[in-house]
Design an enzyme around this catalytic site. Structure first.
Site, PDB file in Angstrom:
ATOM      1  CG  HIS A 120      -1.652  -5.585   4.502  1.00  0.00           C
ATOM      2  ND1 HIS A 120      -2.103  -4.288   4.677  1.00  0.00           N
ATOM      3  CD2 HIS A 120      -1.476  -6.084   5.762  1.00  0.00           C
ATOM      4  CE1 HIS A 120      -2.199  -4.016   5.960  1.00  0.00           C
ATOM      5  NE2 HIS A 120      -1.827  -5.084   6.642  1.00  0.00           N
ATOM      6  CB  CYS A 121       4.234  -5.744   4.801  1.00  0.00           C
ATOM      7  SG  CYS A 121       5.586  -6.346   5.845  1.00  0.00           S
ATOM      8  N   PRO A 122       2.298  -7.319   7.298  1.00  0.00           N
ATOM      9  CG  PRO A 122       2.313  -9.473   8.198  1.00  0.00           C
ATOM     10  CD  PRO A 122       2.340  -8.725   6.890  1.00  0.00           C
ATOM     11  CG  ASN A 125      -0.459  -2.150  11.381  1.00  0.00           C
ATOM     12  OD1 ASN A 125      -1.269  -2.933  10.895  1.00  0.00           O
ATOM     13  ND2 ASN A 125      -0.791  -1.243  12.282  1.00  0.00           N
ATOM     14  CG  HIS A 126       0.636   1.268   5.811  1.00  0.00           C
ATOM     15  ND1 HIS A 126      -0.371   1.234   4.869  1.00  0.00           N
ATOM     16  CD2 HIS A 126       0.678   2.554   6.265  1.00  0.00           C
ATOM     17  CE1 HIS A 126      -0.905   2.425   4.786  1.00  0.00           C
ATOM     18  NE2 HIS A 126      -0.310   3.245   5.622  1.00  0.00           N
TER      19      HIS A 126
END
Length: 424
Positions: A120-122, A125-126
């Site tokens: 999950h990559c902040p 945001n996905h």
């Protein structure tokens, strides 16, 4: 309309806002400084130079937006394999109320099962997964190239600007084209720092991504394979674990960067090496889950836990210094809470709180959780009670009955379609 609005809302988060702000800050600052250092109307080479930078910046922005809007590819809720017998080899996700397809994992932040989830990559945001892995990798590549180009322009402009007086006094007025103001010099230094930081940070991330793509592994699967190798080493098993999806670096690259290969099986079925099948990795995951259940221990909270990342006032500096270096959540606890622990460190434990029966009933009715039930908490705030039998699942949370003599009980294991649910 709702889908478009949902996609737009994904950008209203600190990650995308920060990422896009950095991209635009570097781009605009570079264009402004380049207009003084090497104006595009000066020659064809100058025009091509600025056009190349704009192309790299545009490609980075385009792939970033596509990686965010496309998403990783979400597994449908209540998904089941075509053959009901195959559920024996799959884990059950109680949040999505369905089984996890091979290479799919549940993301707690997205609250959905993701196809071929990498992480999950902040910043977008996905999650990064099956559908947007190529876009995300291209975004990293073009961001690095564009920032490297921008850092060269800004460095040269900064050098010309601070030596402007020297050029004017030594008969080199044609080199004194960069003229600084207080605002422009601050922006130049800031843009240069951001560009260099982007090159260093994203180069490391791109290296990790390419390493996983070449071996056809995700960040999660790397950890699964490491545990599989360790399990066989610990058991003195001479039959090595064969990772089923490594088809050779050429075919591995095509699965990500070739659109037709990327759509193969719609992210559910995957080509495997000879001697393996679609459930080779899922069977290994189930075996690792069984060992995890055997390690589970039950603890009882004896002092309040705030759930903060650095609880220095309630737990002291020693606990904060030894805090886990992970983005996994911290949980809040109250005295007499029961927690099932699966990971152990000297000052911290990772587990899932067993809710009281009344709270569990409310959660089932509302079908949502307002607070995190699983995460890290300080070890000093709990005491061990007993061991969990091997047949109990640490992840199938059941309510604690306040009316029982021993303070808690475990419900019967739920079943579905004649198969036991293996919870995430």
């Amino acid at each position: 309309m709702s889908a478009e609005l949902s996609g737009f809302r994904r950008f209203l988060h600190w990650g995308p806002i920060t990422a896009l702000s950095i991209i635009k800050c570097v781009t605009l600052t570079t264009l402004y400084m380049n207009s003084m250092w090497w104006p595009p109307n000066e020659s064809f080479a100058a025009f091509a130079h600025q056009a190349l930078f704009l192309l790299l910046s545009t490609l980075a922005t385009f792939n970033y937006i596509m990686a965010t809007l496309t998403g990783p590819g979400l597994l449908p809720k209540q998904w089941q394999p075509k053959d009901p017998k195959d559920t024996e080899w799959l884990q059950y996700c109680k949040e999505c109320e369905g089984y996890k397809a091979p290479r799919s994992h549940h993301c707690r932040k997205c609250n959905r099962c993701v196809k071929k989830m990498d992480h999950h990559c902040p910043w977008i945001n996905h999650c990064v997964g099956w559908a947007n892995h190529a876009y995300f990798s291209y975004f990293l590549l073009f961001s690095i190239l564009g920032s490297l180009h921008g850092s060269v322009v800004l460095s040269c402009s900064f050098y010309r600007g601070i030596h402007r007086y020297y050029y004017l006094t030594h008969g080199q007025a044609h080199l004194a084209s960069v003229q600084f103001t207080v605002t422009s010099i601050v922006m130049c230094i800031l843009g240069m720092g951001l560009a260099i930081g982007v090159v260093i940070g994203l180069s490391m991330l791109l290296y990790i991504q390419l390493k996983t793509i070449v071996t056809n592994q995700t960040g999660i699967e790397i950890w699964i394979v490491e545990k599989a190798i360790y399990r066989r080493y610990k058991a003195a098993t001479y039959d090595p674990f064969v990772y089923p999806y490594d088809l050779g670096w050429r075919l591995n690259l095509r699965q990500v960067f070739n659109e037709e290969c990327q759509k193969y099986g719609e992210g559910i079925e995957w080509p495997v090496v000879e001697g393996c099948d679609q459930y080779t990795l899922t069977r290994e995951q189930l075996a690792q889950k069984e060992e995890k259940r055997a390690r589970t221990r039950v603890y009882k909270c004896i002092s309040p836990v705030t759930g903060r990342w650095l609880p220095i006032f309630s737990q002291g500096w020693r606990v904060c210094v030894n805090a886990p270096c992970t983005d996994e959540p911290r949980i809040r606890l109250q005295p007499d809470d029961i927690i099932r622990v699966t990971r152990f460190r000297r000052h911290w434990l990772f587990g899932e709180r067993v809710p009281p029966e009344q709270e569990y009933t409310r959660m089932q009715e509302k079908r949502q959780r307002k607070v995190s039930m699983r995460g890290w908490f300080p070890r000093r705030s709990v005491v061990a009670i007993t061991e969990v039998p091997d047949s109990e699942s640490s992840e199938d949370i059941k309510p604690v009955k306040s009316t029982s003599s021993n303070g808690h009980t475990h419900g019967k294991q739920q079943q579905r379609n004649g198969h036991t649910k293996k919870y995430m």
